[in-house]
Design an enzyme around this catalytic site. Structure first.
Site, PDB file in Angstrom:
ATOM      1  N   GLY A  31       0.822  -1.186   0.000  1.00  0.00           N
ATOM      2  CA  GLY A  31       0.000   0.000   0.000  1.00  0.00           C
ATOM      3  C   GLY A  31       0.868   1.252   0.000  1.00  0.00           C
ATOM      4  N   CYS A  32       0.314   2.348  -0.446  1.00  0.00           N
ATOM      5  CA  CYS A  32       1.111   3.575  -0.551  1.00  0.00           C
ATOM      6  C   CYS A  32       1.543   4.083   0.818  1.00  0.00           C
ATOM      7  CB  CYS A  32       0.355   4.644  -1.331  1.00  0.00           C
ATOM      8  SG  CYS A  32      -1.333   4.954  -0.774  1.00  0.00           S
ATOM      9  N   TYR A  33       0.604   4.134   1.772  1.00  0.00           N
ATOM     10  CA  TYR A  33       0.998   4.583   3.119  1.00  0.00           C
ATOM     11  C   TYR A  33       2.002   3.626   3.759  1.00  0.00           C
ATOM     12  CZ  TYR A  33      -2.841   8.084   3.352  1.00  0.00           C
ATOM     13  OH  TYR A  33      -3.676   9.155   3.159  1.00  0.00           O
ATOM     14  N   ALA A  63       5.508   4.225   2.574  1.00  0.00           N
ATOM     15  CA  ALA A  63       6.147   5.398   3.167  1.00  0.00           C
ATOM     16  C   ALA A  63       6.540   5.141   4.616  1.00  0.00           C
ATOM     17  CB  ALA A  63       5.204   6.599   3.081  1.00  0.00           C
TER      18      ALA A  63
END
Lengths: 342, 342, 342, 342
Positions: B145-147, B150
């Site tokens: 996932g993108c979060y 990060a």
């Protein structure tokens, strides 16, 4: 061994864009980078998006630091390119992203810039009739202004086809990067976000004579241009709405034919399918210009709308496109038609 | 002959970004593109920035239309990838940009997604310890996932070095493309421009268990994560501020050393020089994650801030990076560290 | 005859917001407006949105030009308010929008501001327990910082109710007007649009000790605060995500009760209905703070999210609210809870 | 007892703006609020910025729910206002923010809207010559379109003075709220942020005949208008650049005199001082129109640039201004010339 290239003005927006494109170009080897007041600092403090070049230290912008390269891109305030180019030698390709060598008429230059005319270099808009030939092997290139790039590409096919008359009216919206990196109150984020504003109204913007020069040359007679630039709340992009009086009897089909003919096979200019209109986001970071046209029979006007990225096709990408031609490389080398969206 | 690749969900934001990167990749040949309700339309109506693919007609998303490729990228709503992958054969690389195969714990999946757990695929974050090896030659990849991309990159070096304890608190700002292209009132431009808002507060965001999974694995013990996502007025980008309790006696130098060691030589993750802090604009369109860390001695916390482009390193770029590894290609092929700015 | 009021620093963002509110206030009569380097120019060149005051000429900021008013609002760089206030006399209400008189602890002041502590004035946050009484009839008011306004209102009810412990972690997004009108490269529109960035990370932001002061006072014991500010691409607004360790056994119902009790009847702070989360656009131009809370049982943390307009409730509106109290006017006079949206 | 007022379409952007202004108006008492598909929900879920009205429940839009008020504001899709107004009785003031009753020419209506013409109501633009008188005591008001408001105010003084000829060319940038709250893909935040786009090009936008109607009436002869609307990345605001052929011999001084004469004493339209150009941020939330003019002698054109807030002077504020006149209240009551900036 690649073509060794220097960039002057590398800490500004135009210079940064030239570098962004050069960094992905297979034939260029990036040499000296220079700046004005930022000389002595690392590129990464100004252009942190250019990761692979972040550690480079900026040198002073002088003929000496720029010497010893095969090509030099200048992204400098107007007035500075001439003296540098003079000392760089005829075997060095000099590509000027500034205004100094764009205008052919010295009186126009003096009226709009208030200084003596430096001269005229081959004009870096390959899409203009005959211009690819003029750029092949050139040693000096004057990169067009961002607004004139958009407006010329939007309207020259109509003038070339003889289907519009004079009395051109252009209103263009530009992202704030077009104003450069200078610290001016009206360019603060707090001022520009959520706001569209006008500036340089009434024929006083310096890009006006360049548009007139280009369109008049294609028309074969003097063309008037009412040009109004506006500042839009975005970093990049120009959307120019360009209208001209329609020739009597012009049909929508004939109008479309003129643009289809002009741009068939052009790698970087595209006529959108009918029913779709340009948005600047379609061109972000790409060396493309996207055009659409309509005939307003009630108003008797042709309307051409064009979108470009002011920094890419409008500056750095256009510069590399012309440099490719001058150096005998494939025109499309290192340039993409794929934008970054959404 | 290139590696023939299909993309399912090509009219959405994730699929569009996968395509944007594949279009510039020297080894992939783009085959079938599919969509859900947009099947039968041209890609150019949805992704006008992908000029060279604008005329492609979208097909239905079925195992049949996706068959006959060497690799298939799935950018579909969760729940749809499993049945398709089952029918694609083991000799086809399937890269899932969705959530279905990210979690190892079935109970977590069921709690957060409310459906039976489909399974677990090799996790596409090559920067995690041992993960490059796990991806080499893999036939299935679950793109993070993108979060979690990060947050994991921001904090795992500290957990790996044993210099932080549990009680992680993360607040992240995301551009609106992270919410996809669904037509929801709160995603209208009029609503999001000029406004930052919170959503999914209190531990209910579906990316939370994925962060906990990643950090706990590195820590070797369970880690708690308080995660609050916010929506920022920009299209792309995630800026995640990630804090954890500092180990007793931790010094700023030791903290920096841990990150220097973790990211030395990493092609796509960079620790910024001291004094510079990440901005999402530094990573726009680039497959990079930029990190900076600080020790707040008064608060007893380590603060790591990271910027990524949620669609690039956070989705499409990360997907291609892992696919490169799976296919035995150089990890960096077709991926850039150069962003588009300003 | 109204209350005659002067504004120092009228060409800046804080001063402009004070003026915007004063211009719509039924009891104030706007007298002298002053500026620093903009003295001698018309207000309309700097604040063109304040139409009815556009012709006013800005005077120098001195005790002399500010004398002769019933109230003086100071919107000046820190360090300048004290000397001016000393000469204005005790019968003049002086409302300082700057930082000089906010902190009670001289050592904190000296550590974060590097200059001698000027003193402490009544703190202009009427919602704090006992603070309305402290402001009634006050002759001097220290307007809170914009971030401390948000963070204090988000968390003090939980500390007052004894349902959270220390280890506060706050991440806040601010619009660019919070950075003022100074010409700094990172505040250019081209830099801030499309980008969220972090700054002042690691406990070094000057608003940190003010948050600690407020929350510790309510808690009755020292509270630690890890505070990370971020800059969001909008002109106005703060969204602060504030978390603290939940007390053992805390329930979601008890949490909500604490906030309901704290804000029942408060004119300018509202607890949103369950299921709705704050967005800064809900507060644009309004003197409101909107809060929502959640209990994250897995993480063991309370999460409170709050939205304010940094210039209104965070500066100019809060200043007028406290001035109303000091002058014996109705607290809500001239202040609106209605924002401008979308 | 105030004037009891109902608002139909209260969950949309136009209805919300009408409400925002009514909520601050000293003479109106807000009664029934209605909606279409949002009937039955609380206003606060759609208009959270209208704090004092957040608990109001929206009713169905019918003549029955709207009956029993002194004034009714309609913010409905075109075609719905006529049937409702018919049943509201002549003693009720009906203010229609939609298009139904703006055009005098039935053929124009049918061509642009494709339905039978409902009729013509007094036109709510008090600044037009003779229009204040026409609105005094009126029982029905057609609020002008947002673009025609801007364009008419920008150019009618020049036509009234006989200093411009026909061949008007207008290019206007609008914020996205002008497109309403409908869920359309091109209005998603991800699409509009960072992008300016054109739409309705070539004389097909429905506001075109309204502009022609207004300007032709002032000119005393048919005027052509080439109108191109563009969508800018902001929520609110219109900046319209309007040009017309300059009459032979026109001087800049005479041009300025015409506008000074036209707008001297007008409460809501201001000619900016020479050298300053409009920005939409100057008018945010204010009922003002700000104009500047230039004579481009080379192009032979007058250029007038105007900024308004499309929702305020362009819709809700203009509606209340005209309603004030119809009800015999002071024209400026409840309306501000002070915008919210930055």
């Amino acid at each position: 061994m690649g073509i060794r290239v220097a960039v002057a003005g590398a800490s500004g927006y135009a210079g940064g864009e030239v570098l962004r494109i050069l960094a992905g170009h297979p034939e260029f080897e990036i040499g000296t980078l220079t700046a004005g007041s930022n000389a002595g600092t690392e590129l990464g403090t100004h252009q942190p998006h250019l990761r692979s070049l972040a550690d480079r230290v900026l040198e002073e912008t002088t003929p000496d630091t720029l010497a010893g390269h095969d090509a030099v891109f200048l992204a400098l305030p107007h007035g500075q390119s001439g003296p540098i180019a003079e000392q760089l030698g005829d075997d060095v390709l000099v590509v000027d992203c500034g205004a100094d060598f764009r205008l052919r008429n010295a009186a126009d230059w003096e009226r709009f810039y208030g200084s003596p005319h430096a001269g005229t270099w081959p004009y870096g808009l390959p899409e203009l009739p005959g211009q690819r030939e003029a750029l092949a092997g050139a040693g000096r290139i004057a990169v067009p202004g961002c607004y004139p790039t958009a407006v010329t590409l939007a309207l020259f096919p109509a003038f070339a086809a003889g289907i519009v008359g004079s009395d051109v009216v252009v209103v263009a919206a530009s992202g704030t990067s077009g104003a450069g990196r200078a610290l001016k109150p009206h360019l603060l984020g707090s001022e520009v976000m959520g706001s569209v504003s006008a500036y340089g109204v009434g024929g006083v913007h310096r890009h006006t004579p360049e548009m007139i020069q280009n369109l008049s040359a294609v028309a074969g007679e003097p063309v008037t241009v009412s040009f109004t630039p506006t500042l839009a709340p975005m970093s990049r992009g120009i959307l120019a709405t360009c209208t001209a009086k329609a020739a009597p009897g012009l049909t929508a089909a004939a109008l479309r034919d003129a643009y289809t003919a002009a741009y068939d096979g052009e790698p970087f200019v595209g006529l959108l399918p009918e029913g779709r209109w340009p948005a600047t986001s379609m061109t972000l970071g790409a060396n493309t210009a996207l055009v659409q046209v309509a005939l307003d029979e009630d108003a008797g006007r042709v309307v051409a709308v064009i979108a470009i990225d002011n920094l890419t096709k409008g500056t750095g990408g256009g510069a590399v496109q012309s440099a490719n031609l001058a150096l005998g490389l494939p025109e499309q080398l290192g340039l993409t038609t794929i934008g970054v969206a959404p």
